[in-house]
Every structure is written in C-alpha cells, then in structure tokens.
Design an enzyme around this catalytic site. Structure first.
Site, PDB file in Angstrom:
ATOM      1  N   VAL A  45       0.841  -1.209   0.000  1.00 20.99           N
ATOM      2  CA  VAL A  45       0.000   0.000   0.000  1.00 20.99           C
ATOM      3  C   VAL A  45       0.870   1.251   0.000  1.00 20.99           C
ATOM      4  O   VAL A  45       0.597   2.217  -0.726  1.00 20.99           O
ATOM      5  CB  VAL A  45      -0.949   0.004   1.219  1.00 20.99           C
ATOM      6  CG1 VAL A  45      -1.652   1.357   1.358  1.00 20.99           C
ATOM      7  CG2 VAL A  45      -1.981  -1.106   1.092  1.00 20.99           C
ATOM      8  N   TRP A 104       2.404   1.612  -3.355  1.00 18.86           N
ATOM      9  CA  TRP A 104       1.333   1.950  -4.303  1.00 18.86           C
ATOM     10  C   TRP A 104       1.045   3.449  -4.269  1.00 18.86           C
ATOM     11  O   TRP A 104       0.793   4.070  -5.311  1.00 18.86           O
ATOM     12  CB  TRP A 104       0.085   1.143  -3.945  1.00 18.86           C
ATOM     13  CG  TRP A 104      -1.109   1.401  -4.818  1.00 18.86           C
ATOM     14  CD1 TRP A 104      -1.352   0.880  -6.052  1.00 18.86           C
ATOM     15  CD2 TRP A 104      -2.240   2.227  -4.508  1.00 18.86           C
ATOM     16  NE1 TRP A 104      -2.558   1.328  -6.532  1.00 18.86           N
ATOM     17  CE2 TRP A 104      -3.129   2.150  -5.597  1.00 18.86           C
ATOM     18  CE3 TRP A 104      -2.590   3.003  -3.409  1.00 18.86           C
ATOM     19  CZ2 TRP A 104      -4.331   2.841  -5.618  1.00 18.86           C
ATOM     20  CZ3 TRP A 104      -3.795   3.691  -3.431  1.00 18.86           C
ATOM     21  CH2 TRP A 104      -4.653   3.609  -4.527  1.00 18.86           C
ATOM     22  N   HIS A 105       1.088   4.053  -3.068  1.00 19.05           N
ATOM     23  CA  HIS A 105       0.890   5.498  -2.957  1.00 19.05           C
ATOM     24  C   HIS A 105       2.079   6.256  -3.561  1.00 19.05           C
ATOM     25  O   HIS A 105       1.905   7.100  -4.425  1.00 19.05           O
ATOM     26  CB  HIS A 105       0.717   5.899  -1.487  1.00 19.05           C
ATOM     27  CG  HIS A 105      -0.656   5.650  -0.958  1.00 19.05           C
ATOM     28  ND1 HIS A 105      -1.039   4.440  -0.423  1.00 19.05           N
ATOM     29  CD2 HIS A 105      -1.737   6.450  -0.880  1.00 19.05           C
ATOM     30  CE1 HIS A 105      -2.302   4.516  -0.038  1.00 19.05           C
ATOM     31  NE2 HIS A 105      -2.751   5.723  -0.315  1.00 19.05           N
ATOM     32  N   ASP A 106       3.256   5.952  -3.053  1.00 16.22           N
ATOM     33  CA  ASP A 106       4.481   6.574  -3.564  1.00 16.22           C
ATOM     34  C   ASP A 106       5.662   5.922  -2.846  1.00 16.22           C
ATOM     35  O   ASP A 106       5.562   5.601  -1.668  1.00 16.22           O
ATOM     36  CB  ASP A 106       4.482   8.081  -3.299  1.00 16.22           C
ATOM     37  CG  ASP A 106       5.413   8.826  -4.250  1.00 16.22           C
ATOM     38  OD1 ASP A 106       6.110   8.143  -5.021  1.00 16.22           O
ATOM     39  OD2 ASP A 106       5.430  10.071  -4.226  1.00 16.22           O
TER      40      ASP A 106
END
Length: 312
Positions: free
Chosen positions: A198, A201-203
C-alpha cells in the site's frame, strides 16, 4: 448465505457484492468491454475501485438500488461537505503548521492537535474526492462501493479503521493480496506485505514506508489481543464491565497509535521522529499525554454506547 443476510438482496434487488461474485455470460468478456471498464470516466481518475463483473453487469441493466431522489440527496450532501472543507481550510491552518515546520516550536499538546487536524482534513478531502466520482458514476447508472462508509472518529480499532478508509481498495487488497498470502491463517505475517504494498502503491517514499511499518507494529498487538478476547466470554456483570473497560482502554491505545503513525507519515516524517520523541517523552509533556489519552478513552466509550443504542 449472503442472500439471507443481505437486506438489499433479500428485498429482491441485487447488491454490489452479488454483482461482483456472480459470473457473466461469455459474450460479456470482450476486449471492447474491458477497455470501457478501464477508461470509464467517473472511475478513471480517482473513483472507487470496482470489479469487472460488477461493472459489466450494469452496462445493460443500470443500478436500481438508488432512486433519483436518493442520488440528488447524495449530491446535496456532497455540496454541504465541500462548504465545510472550505471553512476548515480558511480558519484552521493545520497544514500550514506542517509544511512550514512550525510544529517544532509548539507544545506536545499543540502538536497532537495539529496531527489530529491533519488527519481530519485528510479524511474529509478524500471523502469529497471519492464521493464526487461515485456520485458521477451513480448518475451514469453504475453503482460502486462507498469508500468512506464510516466517519474516522467512529473507528476504535485499526481493523475497522482500514475497512472504512478507501473501503473499495481494501476489498481489492483482501481479494487479490491478503487471501492469496494465506488470509487469516497468516495474518501476523501477511499484514506486513499488504501495508508495504500500500505504501509503495501510494508513492515510494521512506516516510510512507515508515508509516506502513509503524501501522503494522500497532496492528500486531491488536490482532493478538483480539484473538484472546474472542475466546474469552465474560458471564458475570463484573466480568462484562471489566471486559468493556479493557476494550475502551485498548481503543484509546489504538487511536493514539494511529495518531503517532500518521504524525510520522504525514507530519514530521522519519527525520523528525527523534525530535518528536524527545518532546513527547519529556516530563513536562506527561500531563498533556494523559489528557489526550483520557479524551480518546471517553470517545471510545461513547462509540460503544452509540453502537449499543443502535442495536436496541
């Protein structure tokens, strides 16, 4: 089993979960429909995550779970919440304290207030973004999961918090990452992979990786305590009272842990951990920390009472 428990399906309609799990005829699995699914405008930029089956099933038969009046009320509520965030950004300068690093000059109590304000602002910001695109999708006849089904202040444990924050993405993670890793049989190990995924996935930033691992550190004790709590059945009045008080204390600890994780992830960053810990663990900060923890404890108790009232 689902049809018997689901109020929507029991009434004769079809809920999103049933659309997702129900197979389609072979002619629905075409490359053109798949392109339509990938580029559907309301969900392309920042809409809730929807499964292919649920999307394709609603192309020929638009959703009927929301009437025109309900969709209009949904849009009106969005406008009112948009006005609320305008008021917040004009009068409450939480983000300015963070960006300018003025938080370093504040007292521990003020730092927690800033952190809590940033958390509320983030919730309301994503609430508006996701509900706008869901509203657009509903107008087009496609029902999607609600990303923010519960207020952030109504989540006394990490599990319920993450089920209610970006709920459609949570469902996707459970289906395609968590269950393939072993699900509840390997929960203590799989959460580390899930939250690291996660964060990436965001950065791919160290502060987000730190946030993910801090969240997992807080999650592990909760999982262990919940497993023991589920096996414990209090029979006497005193036993139920003690169990409820322990749950409230655990809820306050969870909220405090969530605050600290978000302080690192979105306020101070990994570089500010030492400064933050030095400020928080100083003897002058203990009264402020006690006040904050007591406030969270009272809030969790109120959540329990509200939920009990709704059951009755």
């Amino acid at each position: 089993k689902h049809m018997q428990k689901c109020e929507v399906c029991y009434s004769g309609k079809t809920c999103y979960f049933a659309l997702q799990e129900k197979g389609l005829s072979v002619d629905k699995y075409t490359f053109l429909t798949y392109l339509c699914y990938l580029t559907y405008a309301p969900l392309y930029i920042a809409g809730p995550v929807v499964s292919y089956n649920a999307f394709a099933a609603q192309l020929d038969v638009p959703q009927k779970n929301y009437s025109v009046g309900q969709i209009c009320c949904y849009g009106l509520r969005w406008i009112l919440n948009f006005l609320l965030i305008e008021v917040m950004t004009h009068f409450f300068h939480y983000n300015a304290f963070v960006v300018s690093r003025l938080w370093r000059q504040l007292t521990p109590f003020e730092i927690f207030i800033i952190s809590y304000g940033v958390l509320i602002f983030m919730w309301l910001k994503f609430f508006l973004i996701w509900r706008y695109f869901r509203f657009w999708s509903l107008v087009g006849g496609v029902e999607t999961p609600e990303n923010m089904p519960r207020c952030i202040n109504n989540c006394p444990d990490l599990e319920s918090f993450w089920k209610s924050w970006h709920a459609s993405f949570n469902k996707w993670l459970v289906r395609y990452v968590y269950i393939p890793l072993g699900g509840s049989r390997r929960k203590l190990l799989s959460i580390w992979v899930v939250f690291t995924f996660v964060a990436a996935w965001h950065d791919l930033e160290w502060k987000l990786i730190s946030w993910a691992w801090l969240t997992c550190l807080c999650f592990v004790p909760e999982i262990v305590i919940k497993s023991f709590s589920n096996n414990f059945q209090a029979k006497s009045t005193l036993g139920r009272f003690i169990h409820r008080e322990l749950c409230a204390i655990a809820g306050a600890v969870t909220v405090s842990s969530l605050m600290v994780a978000n302080l690192v992830g979105y306020v101070v960053g990994p570089s500010g951990i030492k400064v933050l810990m030095a400020r928080m663990l100083h003897k002058d900060a203990l009264p402020a920390l006690g006040t904050i923890f007591t406030t969270f404890y009272v809030g969790v108790k109120l959540i329990f009472h509200i939920r009990d009232a709704r059951k009755t």
